[in-house]
Design an enzyme around this catalytic site. Structure first.
Site, PDB file in Angstrom:
ATOM      1  N   ASP A 198      41.289  34.521  40.816  1.00 53.79           N
ATOM      2  CA  ASP A 198      40.062  35.331  40.861  1.00 53.79           C
ATOM      3  C   ASP A 198      38.888  34.470  41.333  1.00 53.79           C
ATOM      4  O   ASP A 198      38.039  34.080  40.539  1.00 53.79           O
ATOM      5  CB  ASP A 198      39.815  35.897  39.451  1.00 53.79           C
ATOM      6  CG  ASP A 198      38.677  36.896  39.410  1.00 53.79           C
ATOM      7  OD1 ASP A 198      38.267  37.383  40.475  1.00 53.79           O
ATOM      8  OD2 ASP A 198      38.195  37.173  38.294  1.00 53.79           O
ATOM      9  N   GLN A 203      32.031  41.787  25.409  1.00 49.64           N
ATOM     10  CA  GLN A 203      32.372  42.927  26.268  1.00 49.64           C
ATOM     11  C   GLN A 203      31.725  44.164  25.673  1.00 49.64           C
ATOM     12  O   GLN A 203      31.933  44.491  24.515  1.00 49.64           O
ATOM     13  CB  GLN A 203      33.897  43.121  26.345  1.00 49.64           C
ATOM     14  CG  GLN A 203      34.640  41.976  27.014  1.00 49.64           C
ATOM     15  CD  GLN A 203      34.569  42.020  28.535  1.00 49.64           C
ATOM     16  OE1 GLN A 203      33.742  42.717  29.123  1.00 49.64           O
ATOM     17  NE2 GLN A 203      35.430  41.255  29.184  1.00 49.64           N
ATOM     18  N   ASP A 249      41.245  31.169  31.423  1.00 48.95           N
ATOM     19  CA  ASP A 249      40.187  30.389  32.075  1.00 48.95           C
ATOM     20  C   ASP A 249      39.593  29.295  31.198  1.00 48.95           C
ATOM     21  O   ASP A 249      38.385  29.103  31.195  1.00 48.95           O
ATOM     22  CB  ASP A 249      39.050  31.326  32.496  1.00 48.95           C
ATOM     23  CG  ASP A 249      39.543  32.347  33.502  1.00 48.95           C
ATOM     24  OD1 ASP A 249      40.045  31.940  34.551  1.00 48.95           O
ATOM     25  OD2 ASP A 249      39.443  33.557  33.208  1.00 48.95           O
ATOM     26  N   ARG A 252      40.228  45.845  25.108  1.00 44.77           N
ATOM     27  CA  ARG A 252      40.320  45.350  23.736  1.00 44.77           C
ATOM     28  C   ARG A 252      41.333  46.178  22.962  1.00 44.77           C
ATOM     29  O   ARG A 252      41.155  47.388  22.796  1.00 44.77           O
ATOM     30  CB  ARG A 252      38.958  45.451  23.036  1.00 44.77           C
ATOM     31  CG  ARG A 252      37.945  44.403  23.509  1.00 44.77           C
ATOM     32  CD  ARG A 252      38.409  42.998  23.141  1.00 44.77           C
ATOM     33  NE  ARG A 252      37.547  41.951  23.680  1.00 44.77           N
ATOM     34  CZ  ARG A 252      37.757  41.315  24.834  1.00 44.77           C
ATOM     35  NH1 ARG A 252      38.786  41.605  25.599  1.00 44.77           N
ATOM     36  NH2 ARG A 252      36.942  40.352  25.222  1.00 44.77           N
ATOM     37  N   THR A 270      34.410  32.328  57.725  1.00 45.63           N
ATOM     38  CA  THR A 270      34.510  31.395  56.594  1.00 45.63           C
ATOM     39  C   THR A 270      35.450  31.927  55.512  1.00 45.63           C
ATOM     40  O   THR A 270      36.249  31.179  54.940  1.00 45.63           O
ATOM     41  CB  THR A 270      33.097  31.131  56.012  1.00 45.63           C
ATOM     42  OG1 THR A 270      32.293  30.590  57.060  1.00 45.63           O
ATOM     43  CG2 THR A 270      33.142  30.158  54.861  1.00 45.63           C
ATOM     44  N   HIS A 273      33.100  35.321  49.158  1.00 37.44           N
ATOM     45  CA  HIS A 273      31.987  36.097  49.734  1.00 37.44           C
ATOM     46  C   HIS A 273      31.248  35.208  50.735  1.00 37.44           C
ATOM     47  O   HIS A 273      30.496  34.319  50.341  1.00 37.44           O
ATOM     48  CB  HIS A 273      31.043  36.542  48.620  1.00 37.44           C
ATOM     49  CG  HIS A 273      30.049  37.577  49.055  1.00 37.44           C
ATOM     50  ND1 HIS A 273      29.087  38.078  48.225  1.00 37.44           N
ATOM     51  CD2 HIS A 273      29.862  38.202  50.243  1.00 37.44           C
ATOM     52  CE1 HIS A 273      28.365  38.982  48.866  1.00 37.44           C
ATOM     53  NE2 HIS A 273      28.811  39.063  50.101  1.00 37.44           N
ATOM     54  N   ASP A 274      31.468  35.452  52.030  1.00 35.69           N
ATOM     55  CA  ASP A 274      30.789  34.657  53.066  1.00 35.69           C
ATOM     56  C   ASP A 274      30.968  35.388  54.388  1.00 35.69           C
ATOM     57  O   ASP A 274      31.470  36.524  54.398  1.00 35.69           O
ATOM     58  CB  ASP A 274      31.387  33.231  53.101  1.00 35.69           C
ATOM     59  CG  ASP A 274      30.351  32.186  53.527  1.00 35.69           C
ATOM     60  OD1 ASP A 274      29.663  32.419  54.545  1.00 35.69           O
ATOM     61  OD2 ASP A 274      30.231  31.155  52.845  1.00 35.69           O
ATOM     62  N   ILE A 275      30.615  34.765  55.507  1.00 30.53           N
ATOM     63  CA  ILE A 275      30.826  35.417  56.800  1.00 30.53           C
ATOM     64  C   ILE A 275      32.337  35.506  57.056  1.00 30.53           C
ATOM     65  O   ILE A 275      33.120  34.733  56.476  1.00 30.53           O
ATOM     66  CB  ILE A 275      30.112  34.668  57.954  1.00 30.53           C
ATOM     67  CG1 ILE A 275      30.612  33.228  58.056  1.00 30.53           C
ATOM     68  CG2 ILE A 275      28.587  34.723  57.766  1.00 30.53           C
ATOM     69  CD1 ILE A 275      30.124  32.500  59.306  1.00 30.53           C
ATOM     70  N   GLY A 305      41.871  38.589  28.041  1.00 26.66           N
ATOM     71  CA  GLY A 305      41.678  37.171  27.774  1.00 26.66           C
ATOM     72  C   GLY A 305      41.727  36.858  26.305  1.00 26.66           C
ATOM     73  O   GLY A 305      42.794  36.716  25.699  1.00 26.66           O
TER      74      GLY A 305
HETATM   75  O1  C5P Z   1      38.357  37.461  27.118  1.00 27.01           O
HETATM   76  P1  C5P Z   1      38.260  38.716  27.895  1.00 27.01           P
HETATM   77  O2  C5P Z   1      39.387  39.690  27.625  1.00 27.01           O
HETATM   78  O3  C5P Z   1      36.910  39.354  27.798  1.00 27.01           O
HETATM   79  O4  C5P Z   1      38.457  38.219  29.395  1.00 27.01           O
HETATM   80  C1  C5P Z   1      38.379  39.061  30.469  1.00 27.01           C
HETATM   81  C2  C5P Z   1      38.465  38.296  31.754  1.00 27.01           C
HETATM   82  O5  C5P Z   1      38.081  39.171  32.801  1.00 27.01           O
HETATM   83  C3  C5P Z   1      37.540  37.092  31.854  1.00 27.01           C
HETATM   84  O6  C5P Z   1      38.186  36.129  32.690  1.00 27.01           O
HETATM   85  C4  C5P Z   1      36.318  37.631  32.528  1.00 27.01           C
HETATM   86  O7  C5P Z   1      35.643  36.674  33.284  1.00 27.01           O
HETATM   87  C5  C5P Z   1      36.913  38.693  33.448  1.00 27.01           C
HETATM   88  N1  C5P Z   1      35.994  39.786  33.763  1.00 27.01           N
HETATM   89  C6  C5P Z   1      35.415  40.606  32.806  1.00 27.01           C
HETATM   90  N2  C5P Z   1      34.597  41.617  33.135  1.00 27.01           N
HETATM   91  C7  C5P Z   1      34.340  41.851  34.403  1.00 27.01           C
HETATM   92  C8  C5P Z   1      34.905  41.058  35.394  1.00 27.01           C
HETATM   93  C9  C5P Z   1      35.745  40.036  35.034  1.00 27.01           C
HETATM   94  O8  C5P Z   1      35.630  40.409  31.630  1.00 27.01           O
HETATM   95  N3  C5P Z   1      33.537  42.844  34.698  1.00 27.01           N
END
Ligand code: C5P
Length: 231
Positions: free
Chosen positions: A59, A189, A9, A180, A68, A63-65, A209
């Site tokens: 991702d 996190q 992202d 991790r 939509t 979230h809407d009606i 990520g």
């Molecule tokens: O860099 P990292 O491993 O933390 O990235 C995790 C990805 O998952 C990011 O895109 C983050 O926005 C997404 N995410 C998250 N925790 C959540 C929901 C989504 O880390 N509860």
């Protein structure tokens, strides 16, 4: 099977494209989030898709009606993402409208994953918006509703994996961020599991990520995670 979706992202489209190309074949797929899609749109998505044969998880947390959400989903179908997220708190009618639209895509149907309780919400936040304060029970309730209404799975935190796997059966997809590897920094996190712990608890896919994207050598980092999983 390699269960990793790498979240790429980043705001810089060129960098994200380069990473998509580099990682091809070293992870299962790529995740593009709301920030990426708002900034770069469908053209940005195509720019990433042109660099990889891997499945893409879009991702966008719709979230809407119902009408939509159905329209928004319909607009995304030409991109052929493998997964799209919608908020389960949008309710049964919204989820059914979404599954109807997805079904129209036939063999190229995107799998629909539900977002339950955002992990940024604690018991106090949930109570303040009139939701059940026990977040695990709220997650379970919404995930059950997602399954009943045809969704293919949910996104869940490492802490919820074991409970959801037990309650929702072996085929329901559990896509799990907050992962991790043992050698990586947790960063922002808070409740993390290692890839192996999350898979053992019942995860289907892992969203990873920064441990990969922030590594000096992302391909090597992806290899280290897969090695750790295989060990
Ligand atoms: O860099 P990292 O491993 O933390 O990235 C995790 C990805 O998952 C990011 O895109 C983050 O926005 C997404 N995410 C998250 N925790 C959540 C929901 C989504 O880390 N509860």
């Amino acid at each position: 099977m390699n269960p990793i979706f790498c979240a790429i992202d980043m705001p810089n489209l060129g960098k994200a494209q380069a990473l998509a190309g580099q990682l091809d074949g070293h992870v299962h797929g790529l995740k593009l989030g709301l920030e990426f899609f708002m900034a770069h749109g469908a053209d940005g998505y195509r720019a990433i898709a042109s660099k990889t044969k891997m499945p893409i998880f879009l991702d966008v947390k719709l979230h809407d009606i119902p009408n939509t959400v159905a329209g928004a989903l319909n607009a995304l179908l030409p991109l052929q993402p493998a997964f799209i997220t919608i908020h389960t708190s949008g309710g049964a009618a919204m989820m059914l409208a979404a599954t109807d639209v997805a079904a129209k895509a036939g063999a190229n149907r995107p799998k629909l994953l539900g977002v339950t309780v955002l992990t940024s919400m604690d018991a106090g936040d949930l109570a303040a918006v009139g939701q059940q304060a026990d977040s695990k029970q709220q997650v379970l309730k919404l995930a059950g509703l997602a399954k009943q209404n045809g969704l293919d799975g949910v996104i869940c935190s490492p802490e919820e994996v074991a409970l959801l796997r037990k309650e929702l059966g072996p085929d329901f997809i559990l896509m799990v961020p907050g992962i991790r590897p043992s050698w990586a920094a947790a960063g922002d996190q808070k409740r993390v599991m290692t890839p192996k712990e999350a898979m053992t608890a019942g995860a289907t896919y892992l969203v990873i990520g920064r441990p990969i994207t922030g590594a000096e050598n992302p391909v090597d980092a992806a290899r280290r995670v897969t090695a750790e999983l295989a060990a």
